[in-house]
Design an enzyme around this catalytic site. Structure first.
Site, PDB file in Angstrom:
ATOM      1  CB  CYS A  89     -19.005 -31.598  19.896  1.00 40.94           C
ATOM      2  SG  CYS A  89     -17.691 -30.557  20.574  1.00 40.94           S
ATOM      3  CD  GLU A  97     -19.419 -29.027  23.653  1.00 47.54           C
ATOM      4  OE1 GLU A  97     -20.267 -29.430  22.811  1.00 47.54           O
ATOM      5  OE2 GLU A  97     -18.324 -29.557  23.812  1.00 47.54           O
TER       6      GLU A  97
END
Length: 469
Positions: free
Chosen positions: A258, A224
């Site tokens: 993020c 990720e």
């Protein structure tokens, strides 16, 4: 997602005995203890309990590491992760149940299904910006799948890392779940043990190194990695709501998220109105906090300050900073040069570029000309605009008329695509991500209908086989 490592600790006592820890977890897995649905459920409920009972301690650790407000600590790290653990505990019996598939005529008589089996010992390398959610969140899937687990929290959030190392042994099965603290060298040594699966959350540069190291052992990897997540604001959007939601999510954790909005593509017809309303929202949300948002450390502060100093855009909101306290004011930059750092590097801070576009065509072309992001956002009232962007813009996930909420649901997978990551987790998808999907097909021995394909291959047998297959 931006990440980093610091110099390794010195001294024999500071270095964990990684081979011994991994060996212990593998021995536990070999006993079959973690395969029990009851064991998985107990661990998941214990994880939920750990988070709920230690909410204040977690909030304090996040404040020390990131300057995070208690509400944001609860919302982003405690509530979402505890809810995911509770949901997995509720559904694990259903997820592990065999689901038989109807076979083709040529395979009859016979039965077939997918058997979900744990990989073995899983390594989860967490990130510093949401230390609990991005370490324990993936762990929910790994535990639900029946694996033993090594948790490696980020050393960039030392208070959170230390608290996790203290809490996990007190609540979870010590023989099956371990916390190992340390820097990037510790992560590399863990990967070198040839574990059965690795999950990494962080920046693409480090992600490539993790991928390369794991490849030496053919270890499957979940990555990720973040990226520059765009927000397209169409001419017909609800500007009041869009401005508030963009501002709130950009301020969350000082923009160190993020899936934060990395830049806005605003239709020229509403750009000035949008910028004015974002400014008003920031003023309201940050009332009493004019000094700025806390940045995690000096290196990240210097990176952000340098990018802001180099911009060719117009600073419409904020722009101030305090290097001594690592504080940076929420800042909106209108029309920076598309080749400058604010538009080429993931920002990971409270700076928001707003780029003017003439129409939706230009916005879509701009996003698609750049690496695929972890998230893409759109504000519009028109179904036709919504459907076009969904179909034409590739991203790990997409949210229409809101931002970041895709991370908090267990009903949808969360993950990237291309340079923003590989694999996905949350809810059932986390269970499946950390499970090997083993094909099982059983056949009776009598009557032996397979005789039609045994040699010698007669013309009659061939004709029958053609009809069957």
């Amino acid at each position: 997602m931006t990440t980093e490592s610091v110099a390794p600790e010195t001294g024999a006592a500071a270095r964990p005995n990684i081979p011994a820890t991994v060996r212990r977890l593998r021995e536990t897995f070999a006993t079959g203890r973690t395969r029990s649905v009851d064991w998985r459920r107990r661990q998941l409920l214990a994880l939920e309990k750990m988070l709920v009972e230690n909410e204040s301690a977690i909030a304090e650790a996040l404040h020390q590491d990131l300057g995070r407000a208690p509400f944001e600590a609860w919302l982003a790290d405690v509530a979402s992760t505890a809810a995911e653990a509770k949901d997995a505990a509720k559904n694990i019996g259903k997820w592990t149940r065999r689901k038989h598939r109807l076979l083709e005529i040529a395979q009859l008589p016979g039965r077939g299904w997918v058997e979900y089996e744990p990989y073995g010992t899983v390594l989860i390398i967490g990130a510093w910006n949401f230390p609990f959610a991005l370490t324990l969140g993936p762990a929910v899937g790994a535990i639900a799948a029946g694996n033993t687990v090594v948790l490696k929290p980020s050393e960039v959030a030392p208070a959170s890392s230390a608290l996790m190392a203290d809490l996990v042994p007190r609540y979870l099965d010590n023989g099956a779940i371990a916390v190992i603290e340390g820097d990037g060298a510790v992560s590399q040594e863990l990967i070198a043990q040839g574990l059965d699966r690795v999950c990494f959350t962080g920046g693409s540069e480090i992600g490539r190194k993790v991928y390369e190291s794991a490849a030496a052992h053919l270890t499957p990897v979940t990555l990720e990695l973040g990226g520059k997540s765009p927000v397209i604001v169409a001419a017909d959007a609800d500007i009041d709501v869009a401005a508030k939601r963009i501002a709130w999510t950009k301020l969350l954790n000082s923009g160190q998220t993020c899936i934060a909005p990395d830049y806005v593509l605003a239709d020229t017809a509403i750009r000035d109105q949008l910028v004015d309303k974002i400014k008003a929202a920031v003023t309201t949300f940050e009332a009493g906090n004019t000094a700025g948002k806390r940045i995690v450390n000096q290196r990240h502060f210097d990176r952000l300050a340098s990018a802001l100093a180099a911009t060719k855009g117009t600073v419409a909101v904020g722009g101030g900073s305090d290097a001594s306290e690592l504080l940076l004011q929420p800042t909106v930059v209108v029309d920076p040069d598309v080749g400058e750092p604010l538009m080429t590097d993931e920002i990971f801070g409270p700076i928001l570029p707003v780029v003017t576009v003439q129409n939706l065509d230009e916005a879509i072309k701009f996003v698609n000309s750049r690496p695929k992001p972890l998230a893409a956002y759109l504000f519009t009232k028109a179904k036709a605009v919504r459907e076009r962007v969904i179909k034409e813009v590739s991203s790990g996930g997409m949210v229409v008329n809101h931002l970041v909420v895709q991370f908090t649901t267990t009903k949808l997978p969360f993950g990237g695509v291309g340079v923003s990551g590989t694999g996905a987790y949350h809810g059932k998808w986390g269970f499946e991500e950390f499970s090997h999907k083993k094909t099982v097909l059983t056949k009776p021995t009598r009557p032996d209908l397979a005789a039609v394909i045994y040699p010698p291959y007669t013309e009659k047998a061939w004709k029958l086989a053609r009809k069957l297959f």
